[in-house]
Design an enzyme around this catalytic site. Structure first.
Site, PDB file in Angstrom:
ATOM      1  N   GLU A 207      21.141  47.558   4.829  1.00  0.00           N
ATOM      2  CA  GLU A 207      22.393  47.618   5.573  1.00  0.00           C
ATOM      3  C   GLU A 207      22.329  46.784   6.847  1.00  0.00           C
ATOM      4  O   GLU A 207      23.233  45.994   7.138  1.00  0.00           O
ATOM      5  CB  GLU A 207      22.705  49.071   5.931  1.00  0.00           C
ATOM      6  CG  GLU A 207      23.918  49.244   6.829  1.00  0.00           C
ATOM      7  CD  GLU A 207      24.113  50.683   7.263  1.00  0.00           C
ATOM      8  OE1 GLU A 207      24.995  50.926   8.118  1.00  0.00           O
ATOM      9  OE2 GLU A 207      23.396  51.571   6.759  1.00  0.00           O
ATOM     10  N   ASN A 208      21.239  46.905   7.593  1.00  0.00           N
ATOM     11  CA  ASN A 208      21.162  46.258   8.889  1.00  0.00           C
ATOM     12  C   ASN A 208      21.038  44.742   8.806  1.00  0.00           C
ATOM     13  O   ASN A 208      21.514  44.024   9.687  1.00  0.00           O
ATOM     14  CB  ASN A 208      19.993  46.843   9.681  1.00  0.00           C
ATOM     15  CG  ASN A 208      20.215  48.296  10.045  1.00  0.00           C
ATOM     16  OD1 ASN A 208      21.345  48.774  10.044  1.00  0.00           O
ATOM     17  ND2 ASN A 208      19.145  49.009  10.353  1.00  0.00           N
TER      18      ASN A 208
ATOM     19  N   GLN B 108      11.328  41.234  27.082  1.00  0.00           N
ATOM     20  CA  GLN B 108      11.644  42.223  26.048  1.00  0.00           C
ATOM     21  C   GLN B 108      12.171  43.482  26.733  1.00  0.00           C
ATOM     22  O   GLN B 108      11.408  44.248  27.318  1.00  0.00           O
ATOM     23  CB  GLN B 108      10.403  42.533  25.218  1.00  0.00           C
ATOM     24  CG  GLN B 108      10.683  43.363  23.973  1.00  0.00           C
ATOM     25  CD  GLN B 108       9.435  43.456  23.103  1.00  0.00           C
ATOM     26  OE1 GLN B 108       8.740  44.464  23.145  1.00  0.00           O
ATOM     27  NE2 GLN B 108       9.149  42.425  22.330  1.00  0.00           N
TER      28      GLN B 108
ATOM     29  N   LEU C 232      20.110  49.954  18.283  1.00  0.00           N
ATOM     30  CA  LEU C 232      20.930  51.070  17.802  1.00  0.00           C
ATOM     31  C   LEU C 232      20.683  52.342  18.614  1.00  0.00           C
ATOM     32  O   LEU C 232      21.067  53.430  18.201  1.00  0.00           O
ATOM     33  CB  LEU C 232      20.640  51.344  16.321  1.00  0.00           C
ATOM     34  CG  LEU C 232      21.151  50.291  15.330  1.00  0.00           C
ATOM     35  CD1 LEU C 232      20.606  50.565  13.936  1.00  0.00           C
ATOM     36  CD2 LEU C 232      22.668  50.263  15.311  1.00  0.00           C
TER      37      LEU C 232
ATOM     38  N   LYS D 124      25.212  58.469  12.470  1.00  0.00           N
ATOM     39  CA  LYS D 124      24.704  59.787  12.100  1.00  0.00           C
ATOM     40  C   LYS D 124      24.992  60.851  13.155  1.00  0.00           C
ATOM     41  O   LYS D 124      24.847  62.039  12.893  1.00  0.00           O
ATOM     42  CB  LYS D 124      23.195  59.716  11.871  1.00  0.00           C
ATOM     43  CG  LYS D 124      22.777  58.791  10.747  1.00  0.00           C
ATOM     44  CD  LYS D 124      21.257  58.734  10.641  1.00  0.00           C
ATOM     45  CE  LYS D 124      20.816  57.780   9.553  1.00  0.00           C
ATOM     46  NZ  LYS D 124      19.332  57.680   9.473  1.00  0.00           N
TER      47      LYS D 124
ATOM     48  N   TYR E 269       1.179  51.452  19.934  1.00  0.00           N
ATOM     49  CA  TYR E 269       1.823  52.103  18.796  1.00  0.00           C
ATOM     50  C   TYR E 269       0.751  52.713  17.889  1.00  0.00           C
ATOM     51  O   TYR E 269      -0.029  51.998  17.240  1.00  0.00           O
ATOM     52  CB  TYR E 269       2.657  51.116  17.982  1.00  0.00           C
ATOM     53  CG  TYR E 269       3.800  50.478  18.733  1.00  0.00           C
ATOM     54  CD1 TYR E 269       4.290  51.013  19.916  1.00  0.00           C
ATOM     55  CD2 TYR E 269       4.414  49.321  18.247  1.00  0.00           C
ATOM     56  CE1 TYR E 269       5.338  50.426  20.601  1.00  0.00           C
ATOM     57  CE2 TYR E 269       5.478  48.729  18.925  1.00  0.00           C
ATOM     58  CZ  TYR E 269       5.922  49.282  20.100  1.00  0.00           C
ATOM     59  OH  TYR E 269       6.961  48.689  20.774  1.00  0.00           O
TER      60      TYR E 269
ATOM     61  N   TRP F 129      14.962  45.500  22.376  1.00  0.00           N
ATOM     62  CA  TRP F 129      14.529  46.593  21.518  1.00  0.00           C
ATOM     63  C   TRP F 129      15.548  47.730  21.553  1.00  0.00           C
ATOM     64  O   TRP F 129      16.363  47.818  22.450  1.00  0.00           O
ATOM     65  CB  TRP F 129      13.141  47.101  21.915  1.00  0.00           C
ATOM     66  CG  TRP F 129      12.960  47.543  23.325  1.00  0.00           C
ATOM     67  CD1 TRP F 129      12.684  46.758  24.409  1.00  0.00           C
ATOM     68  CD2 TRP F 129      13.011  48.888  23.825  1.00  0.00           C
ATOM     69  NE1 TRP F 129      12.564  47.518  25.545  1.00  0.00           N
ATOM     70  CE2 TRP F 129      12.754  48.829  25.223  1.00  0.00           C
ATOM     71  CE3 TRP F 129      13.241  50.137  23.228  1.00  0.00           C
ATOM     72  CZ2 TRP F 129      12.727  49.972  26.022  1.00  0.00           C
ATOM     73  CZ3 TRP F 129      13.213  51.262  24.027  1.00  0.00           C
ATOM     74  CH2 TRP F 129      12.952  51.175  25.402  1.00  0.00           C
ATOM     75  N   SER F 130      15.490  48.564  20.527  1.00  0.00           N
ATOM     76  CA  SER F 130      16.384  49.720  20.362  1.00  0.00           C
ATOM     77  C   SER F 130      17.861  49.323  20.346  1.00  0.00           C
ATOM     78  O   SER F 130      18.682  49.950  21.026  1.00  0.00           O
ATOM     79  CB  SER F 130      16.139  50.749  21.473  1.00  0.00           C
ATOM     80  OG  SER F 130      16.682  52.007  21.139  1.00  0.00           O
TER      81      SER F 130
ATOM     82  N   SER G  60       7.793  42.647  29.352  1.00  0.00           N
ATOM     83  CA  SER G  60       8.636  43.716  28.822  1.00  0.00           C
ATOM     84  C   SER G  60       9.011  44.679  29.940  1.00  0.00           C
ATOM     85  O   SER G  60       8.128  45.275  30.575  1.00  0.00           O
ATOM     86  CB  SER G  60       7.923  44.483  27.703  1.00  0.00           C
ATOM     87  OG  SER G  60       8.761  45.498  27.177  1.00  0.00           O
TER      88      SER G  60
END
Length: 347
Positions: A304-305, A182, A214, A222, A59, A211-212, A156
């Site tokens: 929110e989350n 993961q 959403l 959105k 990252y 992971w991810s 992962s």
């Protein structure tokens, strides 16, 4: 320190207890000037009861680990209360290529320097290395654990066969096995967690830090009109990945996707929550999910989350059935040929 507003689970068959929501700082690693808002995100997470924080050497080519290390120092939180994990990738990113003994020794030292830590709680192999013998990789991971540079390890996006081989090697040599996988998991991506990994979960008791949840924001509400967000897919590698994900889940099946997304929005309104909260609650409702890793492009998204933990109580069997009707993509379970009864021939 555990919070009354957060739920916690043991990570696999270990004694490590983690929050059902975690925080990953992948986004902060690729943009300048993100250290302060990443700290604000972490501060919100800690106050909300999150104790699991995930990063990776890839990252931002190491900058995400540096940011996380600076934030940990800035926050002054009790290190014993936090679970810090990082991922080592089998490619030439920082150091020598591959998950060899030499490479992993160097990689963890560099990661610890960037993180300003003495040890990592969970060390992940960030994808399988097809060129280095798996036995060599697992041996050095166990050496690193013996040296107190890591306490647990995981994988992962390994295949079930690769995970089984990991456990076979560990059993053969008496080494510490992986406790966690993961993998990507969300309403559009279900096969691995709900079908492929199930025998692994049952046989080895592995946990998951998915992971991810959403789908990179595609399930947040959105995109309910089926249109791409302006500016997100203009140039660069991150934009190309985003565009591909949008096309795979929405763009190439726009009519069905919009119907599903708007249906989720209506159901969320009926339950008195947001669409993001409903989607996250659905993910962590799965008993095979230990932690869902949240990302954020601003601290405000986390308010929110984090509330999704309370929405889990509203995910009744009836609500689950309605979600399945909206998604229409439940994976077929693997065939159990011991219980299979063929249709008798007609006379």
């Amino acid at each position: 320190m555990e919070s009354e507003t957060m739920n916690y689970k043991y990570l696999g068959n270990s004694g490590l207890k983690v929050s059902v929501l975690g925080f990953g700082n992948m986004t902060s690693g690729w943009a300048e000037g993100t250290e302060q808002w990443n700290f604000e995100c972490m501060n919100k997470c800690v106050r909300g009861g999150i104790n699991f924080f995930n990063t990776a050497e890839v990252y931002g080519m190491g900058s995400a680990e540096t940011i996380l290390g600076n934030n940990l120092k800035q926050g002054g939180w009790d290190r014993d209360d936090l679970i810090i994990s990082t991922n080592l990738i089998p490619t030439k990113v920082i150091g020598i290529q591959g998950l060899s003994r030499k490479r992993l020794r160097q990689a963890i030292n560099h990661s610890l320097q960037r993180l300003q830590l003495d040890y990592i709680d969970v060390l992940y192999l960030h994808r399988f290395d097809y060129e280095v013998p798996l036995e060599e990789t697992i041996r050095i991971i166990n050496d690193l654990i013996d040296d107190d540079k890591a306490f647990y390890w995981g994988t992962s996006e390994f295949t079930p066969q690769q995970l089984s081989e990991c456990h076979r090697i560990c059993e053969k040599h008496g080494w510490i096995p992986p406790i966690v996988e993961q993998a990507q998991y969300h309403m559009f991506e279900r096969e691995k967690i709900e079908r492929d990994y199930v025998p692994i979960f049952r046989e080895y008791g592995m946990g998951t830090t998915v992971w991810s949840p959403l789908a990179g924001g595609l399930l947040s509400g959105k995109y309910n009109d089926g249109k791409i967000v302006p500016g997100r897919a203009e140039s660069g590698l991150a934009a190309a990945v985003y565009k591909q994900k949008f096309d795979n889940y929405i763009g190439n099946r726009k009519e069905d996707a919009v119907r599903t997304l708007k249906g989720l929005q209506s159901l969320a309104e009926e339950l008195g929550c947001t669409q993001s909260q409903l989607v996250l609650a659905w993910v962590i409702k799965n008993p095979d999910v230990t932690t869902a890793i949240l990302g954020a492009s601003s601290p405000g998204q986390l308010d929110e989350n984090l509330a999704a933990v309370e929405v889990v109580k509203k995910i009744t069997p009836e609500v689950l059935a309605r979600i399945e009707d909206l998604l229409g993509n439940r994976p077929n379970p693997s065939m159990n040929w011991r219980t299979f009864t063929p249709n008798p021939p007609r006379r």
